[in-house]
Write an enzyme that holds these catalytic residues in place. Structure first.
Site, PDB file in Angstrom:
ATOM      1  N   CYS A  81       0.839  -1.203   0.000  1.00 42.09           N
ATOM      2  CA  CYS A  81       0.000   0.000   0.000  1.00 42.09           C
ATOM      3  C   CYS A  81       0.878   1.258   0.000  1.00 42.09           C
ATOM      4  O   CYS A  81       1.849   1.334   0.768  1.00 42.09           O
ATOM      5  CB  CYS A  81      -0.889  -0.005   1.240  1.00 42.09           C
ATOM      6  SG  CYS A  81      -1.870   1.497   1.431  1.00 42.09           S
ATOM      7  N   GLU A 110       3.350  -4.954   8.796  1.00 43.78           N
ATOM      8  CA  GLU A 110       3.601  -3.578   8.347  1.00 43.78           C
ATOM      9  C   GLU A 110       4.748  -2.956   9.140  1.00 43.78           C
ATOM     10  O   GLU A 110       5.655  -2.349   8.564  1.00 43.78           O
ATOM     11  CB  GLU A 110       2.339  -2.720   8.507  1.00 43.78           C
ATOM     12  CG  GLU A 110       2.572  -1.244   8.177  1.00 43.78           C
ATOM     13  CD  GLU A 110       1.428  -0.354   8.610  1.00 43.78           C
ATOM     14  OE1 GLU A 110       1.700   0.787   9.037  1.00 43.78           O
ATOM     15  OE2 GLU A 110       0.254  -0.776   8.515  1.00 43.78           O
TER      16      GLU A 110
END
Length: 288
Positions: free
Chosen positions: A96, A126
C-alpha cells in the site's frame, strides 16, 4: 430493529489496489503466490485462491517453482525484498502506498541521525517492514504508558505511526515526546481511510444499542474499530462473517450499527447485514 451501516466502512484504496493487481497477475500466470497473506481477511484470501489459484507462502526460502511473487499490502522487509530480487523471479509490489510512505520516512530520517519511534505493534508485518528501513533498531511502543516507562528517551527522535492506529492516541504520544525531547520530528502516517472509518464507527456506535464490526480477527484496523465501538456501545461484537452472528445479541435492541475493517469485502458485509435483518424480521414475526 433498525439496521444502519456506518457512513464509511470496508475496503480502502490500498486493499482495492492490491486485489486488482493480484487478479490481473494471476490471470496471466496461474502459478502465482503472495509472500504472506495479501490482506488480513481469510475469506478474501480464500476467494483469490479458489477463483484465481493464488497461493500464500509465508517462508521466503520456500517459493518452489513459482515464477511470480506478489508482495502483500503490508510490505516486506528491505532484506527480504533484496532476496527476492536475487532469485530473479517476477516481483509485483502490491505494498500500500500509505505503507511505503513510512518506509521512506524511516530510511531518510535514520540516515540523518534520528532515532526512530514507532507507535504500533512490533509483531505486525507492516511494522516489521517499516522497521527494516532504519539503521538502528527503532523503538516500537503500543501506548503512551509504555513510552512513559522508558527511563532515557533519545534526544533526537522521529516519530511515526502504524497506518491503522487511532489519531487520538498518537497525539498523546507526540505531546509527551515534545515535552521530553529537545528535537522531535513528527510524521502523521495514519492513512485517511483508517481515520474516516474510525470516525464513522465512533459516530454510529453512539446511537446504536448493538454494534457489529465485520472483518478478519487478525486485522489491526478491524480490531481498532471494535475497540472504538466498545467505548460507546457496550454490546459490540467482532465477526468475520454471518456465521459468527448470534441471535441473542439483538434481543430488545432498537438500533443495530454495522461497520467493517478496511480489508473486508463488501459481499461479506452484505451477508452480515441480511442475516441481521432476517433475525430482526423473525423476531417480529414471533412476537406477532
Amino acid at each position: 430493529m433498525e439496521v444502519l451501516l456506518a457512513e464509511k466502512y470496508g475496503f480502502c484504496f490500498g486493499v482495492k489496489r492490491a486485489i486488482k493487481i493480484t487478479e490481473k497477475i494471476a490471470k496471466k500466470n496461474p502459478n502465482t503466490l503472495t509472500l504472506g497473506p495479501l490482506i488480513h481477511n481469510p475469506l478474501e484470501i480464500q476467494r483469490l485462491q479458489t477463483t484465481f489459484g493464488v497461493r500464500v507462502q509465508e517462508d521466503i526460502k520456500d517459493l518452489g517453482d513459482s515464477k511470480s511473487v506478489i508482495i502483500r499490502t503490508h510490505g516486506i522487509t528491505k532484506q527480504n525484498f533484496a532476496i527476492l530480487q536475487q532469485k530473479g523471479i517476477e516481483i509485483t509490489d502490491a505494498t500500500c502506498p500509505f505503507v511505503i510512505k513510512p518506509q521512506k520516512i524511516v530510511e531518510e530520517m535514520s540516515n540523518e541521525g534520528y532515532d526512530i519511534i514507532i507507535f504500533g505493534d512490533e509483531n505486525h508485518p507492516e511494522i516489521q517492514s517499516v522497521m527494516s528501513y532504519s539503521i538502528k533498531k527503532p523503538l516500537v511502543i503500543g501506548d503512551l504508558e509504555s513510552l512513559q516507562q522508558i527511563k532515557k528517551i533519545p534526544k533526537k527522535v522521529t516519530v511515526i505511526s502504524q497506518t491503522t492506529k487511532q489519531i487520538q492516541k498518537f497525539t498523546q504520544i507526540v505531546q509527551y515526546l515534545v515535552m521530553n525531547c529537545p528535537e522531535v520530528r513528527v510524521f502523521n502516517t495514519i492513512c485517511n481511510a483508517t481515520f474516516e472509518n474510525q470516525e464513522a464507527t465512533r459516530t454510529l456506535s453512539q446511537k446504536s444499542d448493538v454494534m457489529i464490526i465485520v472483518g478478519g480477527k487478525t486485522s489491526a484496523n478491524t480490531k481498532q474499530l471494535f475497540h472504538i465501538a466498545q467505548n460507546y456501545c457496550k454490546d459490540s461484537y467482532l465477526v468475520e462473517n454471518e456465521e459468527d452472528i448470534q441471535s441473542e445479541w439483538f434481543i430488545n435492541k432498537k438500533v443495530c450499527g454495522i461497520s467493517a475493517g478496511a480489508s473486508t469485502p463488501n459481499w461479506v458485509v452484505k451477508n452480515v447485514e441480511n442475516t441481521i435483518k432476517d433475525i430482526a424480521n423473525n423476531a417480529l414475526d414471533s412476537h406477532d
